[in-house]
Design a protein around this motif. Structure first.
Motif, PDB file in Angstrom:
ATOM      1  N   ASN A  19       9.225   0.691  -5.905  1.00 39.00           N
ATOM      2  CA  ASN A  19       9.180  -0.722  -6.277  1.00 39.00           C
ATOM      3  C   ASN A  19       9.466  -1.560  -5.029  1.00 39.00           C
ATOM      4  O   ASN A  19      10.492  -1.368  -4.373  1.00 39.00           O
ATOM      5  N   SER A  76       5.227   5.486  -4.846  1.00 38.71           N
ATOM      6  CA  SER A  76       5.737   5.086  -6.172  1.00 38.71           C
ATOM      7  C   SER A  76       7.094   4.402  -6.049  1.00 38.71           C
ATOM      8  O   SER A  76       8.055   4.701  -6.782  1.00 38.71           O
ATOM      9  N   SER A 117      -4.973  -3.526  -1.640  1.00 39.35           N
ATOM     10  CA  SER A 117      -4.090  -3.515  -2.809  1.00 39.35           C
ATOM     11  C   SER A 117      -4.463  -4.609  -3.801  1.00 39.35           C
ATOM     12  O   SER A 117      -4.606  -5.781  -3.437  1.00 39.35           O
ATOM     13  N   CYS A 147       4.049   1.391  -0.911  1.00 35.34           N
ATOM     14  CA  CYS A 147       4.827   1.435  -2.156  1.00 35.34           C
ATOM     15  C   CYS A 147       4.042   2.142  -3.253  1.00 35.34           C
ATOM     16  O   CYS A 147       4.608   2.920  -4.045  1.00 35.34           O
ATOM     17  N   GLU A 148       2.762   1.888  -3.308  1.00 28.86           N
ATOM     18  CA  GLU A 148       1.919   2.535  -4.315  1.00 28.86           C
ATOM     19  C   GLU A 148       1.810   4.033  -4.047  1.00 28.86           C
ATOM     20  O   GLU A 148       1.850   4.852  -4.981  1.00 28.86           O
ATOM     21  N   LYS A 198      -2.499  -5.724  -6.124  1.00 30.68           N
ATOM     22  CA  LYS A 198      -1.347  -6.627  -6.253  1.00 30.68           C
ATOM     23  C   LYS A 198      -1.365  -7.681  -5.154  1.00 30.68           C
ATOM     24  O   LYS A 198      -1.046  -8.851  -5.404  1.00 30.68           O
ATOM     25  N   SER A 212       0.828  -1.205   0.000  1.00 31.35           N
ATOM     26  CA  SER A 212       0.000   0.000   0.000  1.00 31.35           C
ATOM     27  C   SER A 212       0.861   1.254   0.000  1.00 31.35           C
ATOM     28  O   SER A 212       0.610   2.215  -0.752  1.00 31.35           O
TER      29      SER A 212
END
Length: 575
Positions: A395, A393, A433, A389-390, A435, A387
């Motif tokens: 990786n 931005s 998330s 990381c998004e 992902k 969460s």
């Protein structure tokens, strides 16, 4: 009328002109409690339960000795000391216990003579609907009617007349007008009763839910309190936090009791108007445990848990109540993962550097897994990391395949055969998330494959050790009928080919367990061809046994194989 008003009615009863009253109300509404509360302070009252009573004599005997015991100022105190000593340790409620009672043949006259004529004596009969079938309801009503002929004796009859058998309902209806002077209907339990049962702490949490359902039976609260006490004791006080709250346990235990006991596991709160939406909702909630849980959350608790993640505990609570057992380790691991979950709203006030540290710590955590960590704990940590990381931005640094590789041992150790094939899936409802949801899908696929592998290993172990545990072959039969994944097919068929079909040749002296195992193995192999459209796997199995039959040249083996296949087996390439 509320149940607690029974005490007022009984206190005033002696001054009324009525001699025979009926107090009618549903089971568990509190009738008996308040009647016994009244009797506790009134020696001139006698309480007799009709539960299991087979004849009038046993009822009369009980009345007689209760008066003897509870009215010390009556003329009955003149009964000899010797008789009192004999009666002291006799339980007249035990089947087969009887005693010759003086003047029992004329009890009415005895009661009238012995009791103080200035005082009214109240005889209370309870549990009319629970009498023994051998006791005719006419006899009970006749006894009550005859007491009315004694000036200072009054009778109270407690019942739930809706629970009378049909034949007794008709008799009671016909004789009620003659036998009963006044009926009091109890249609509400006492307002203070639930809080007395539950205690203030629990009641403050669940009160709003109970108002909507308007329970008639106080036993619903008693069952809920007992269940809550058990769950809280097992979980332990130290495990409750601001994330995993006692209040949510109270709610989930209540919803379980409502669904299972009050609603009898029926979806009574789902609109049944015949619309497509109604049909869809019924189908969605009806069949599976997860559907029942979603129903209880949506319709009974109105999605009011303190922490939405706590609904994962609901699966265990439901099974706990249904079976009486609980997976202690798995449950406590799940609670720990909920308590350890890094709440994104809490991190909202952190600096960017602090958030990056959270992400880095999650990477280190994945690199240092030992295989004993719960999947719940792992998912909660990577969910938080992904969460952020998004948001930043960044990786994360590990691909989905790499994450699955790192948690391979954890997937293997998390398999629980008691849950069955579908019960090992990891729920993804709380994950934000996309992902992480994809990772959970992959984890669930891996869990199912691991379940196949471990099932095959258990079949192999049972075959090699000759313990022949049929439960694994029954589970295999389920998987063959319900699952079409190619990975499962290939893994399973290869295992059968490599392990002589897991078939213990029924040669020489055998056991019943071995023969039943042979029978189940043949049935499952036959299903491979039928269910999966295979043409020759069962035929290959028969060929394998054909050569065993030739090699062994044993008539009993040949006879058993004929029984197994319904006819003799022969090699298809031979004339």
């Amino acid at each position: 009328m509320k149940a607690n008003e029974i005490i007022k009615v009984l206190n005033q009863f002696k001054d009324y002109s009525y001699q025979r009253i009926l107090i009618n109300g549903t089971w568990g509404i509190g009738k008996t409690k308040y009647v016994l509360d009244f009797k506790e302070g009134h020696s001139e009252a006698c309480y007799v339960s009709l539960f299991g009573k087979k004849d009038i004599d046993s009822i009369i005997q009980e009345i007689y000795f209760q008066i003897l015991e509870n009215v010390p100022n009556s003329g009955m105190k003149k009964v000899s000391t010797e008789l009192r000593e004999k009666l002291k340790n006799v339980n007249f409620r035990l089947p087969g216990v009887s005693i010759s009672v003086p003047l029992i043949g004329n009890l009415h006259k005895t009661l009238y003579k012995e009791l103080d004529k200035k005082d009214t004596f109240i005889i209370i009969f309870d549990d009319l609907e629970r009498k023994h079938d051998d006791l005719n309801i006419k006899e009970i009503l006749g006894l009550i009617d005859s007491f009315a002929k004694v000036e200072n004796i009054k009778t109270v009859l407690l019942a739930d007349t809706d629970q009378l058998e049909d034949k007794d309902k008709d008799i009671f209806k016909n004789y009620k007008e003659k036998t009963i002077d006044k009926t009091y209907t109890i249609d509400e339990y006492a307002g203070e009763a639930p809080i007395e049962i539950m205690g203030e702490q629990i009641w403050n949490v669940i009160e709003k839910y109970t108002k909507e359902f308007k329970f008639k039976n106080l036993r619903t609260f008693e069952k809920t309190k007992l269940f809550i006490n058990e769950v809280v004791r097992v979980i332990g006080e130290d495990n409750f936090t601001d994330k995993f709250t006692k209040d949510d346990i109270y709610r989930m235990c209540l919803a379980t009791i409502i669904f299972r006991i009050e609603h009898k596991s029926e979806l009574v709160l789902v609109d049944d108007d015949g619309s497509e939406k109604s049909k869809f909702n019924k189908a969605y909630y009806k069949e599976t445990p997860s559907g029942h849980i979603e129903y209880a959350l949506n319709y009974i608790l109105k999605n009011s848990l303190d922490n939405s993640r706590n609904k994962e505990i609901f699966y265990y609570i439901f099974k706990w109540y249904d079976s009486g057992s609980y997976p202690n380790e798995n449950l406590l691991n799940l609670i720990a993962s909920i308590n350890n979950y890094e709440d994104s709203t809490r991190n909202f006030y952190s600096s960017q550097e602090e958030i990056i540290l959270v992400i880095e710590n999650c990477r280190k955590y994945l690199n240092n897994l030992n295989g004993n960590e719960s999947l719940q704990e792992i998912i909660s940590k990577i969910s938080t990391a992904f969460s952020w990381c998004e948001v930043l931005s960044i990786n994360f640094g590990f691909s989905e395949d790499e994450i699955l590789s790192k948690i391979e041992k954890n997937i293997s150790s998390s398999i629980d055969f008691k849950k069955g094939y579908n019960g090992n899936d990891f729920p993804s409802g709380h994950v934000d998330s996309g992902k992480v949801r994809n990772i959970i899908i992959s984890i669930n696929q891996a869990l199912r494959v691991e379940y196949y592998k471990q099932l095959i290993m258990r079949i192999k172990e049972s075959y090699e050790t000759r313990t022949f545990n049929e439960i694994y072959l029954d589970e295999l039969s389920f998987l063959i009928n319900h699952i079409d994944q190619e990975a499962f097919k290939d893994t399973l068929l290869n295992a059968f080919n490599e392990n002589q079909y897991f078939f213990p040749i029924p040669f020489g002296r055998i056991t019943e367990e071995q023969w039943r195992w042979c029978y189940h193995i043949e049935g499952n192999i036959r299903k491979f061809d039928i269910r999966w459209g295979l043409n020759n796997f069962h035929e290959g199995f028969k060929n394998y046994l054909y050569y065993q039959e030739i090699i062994k040249e044993d008539k009993m083996l040949q006879h058993r194989l004929e029984k197994l296949f319904g006819k003799g087996i022969s090699h298809p390439s031979l004339p």
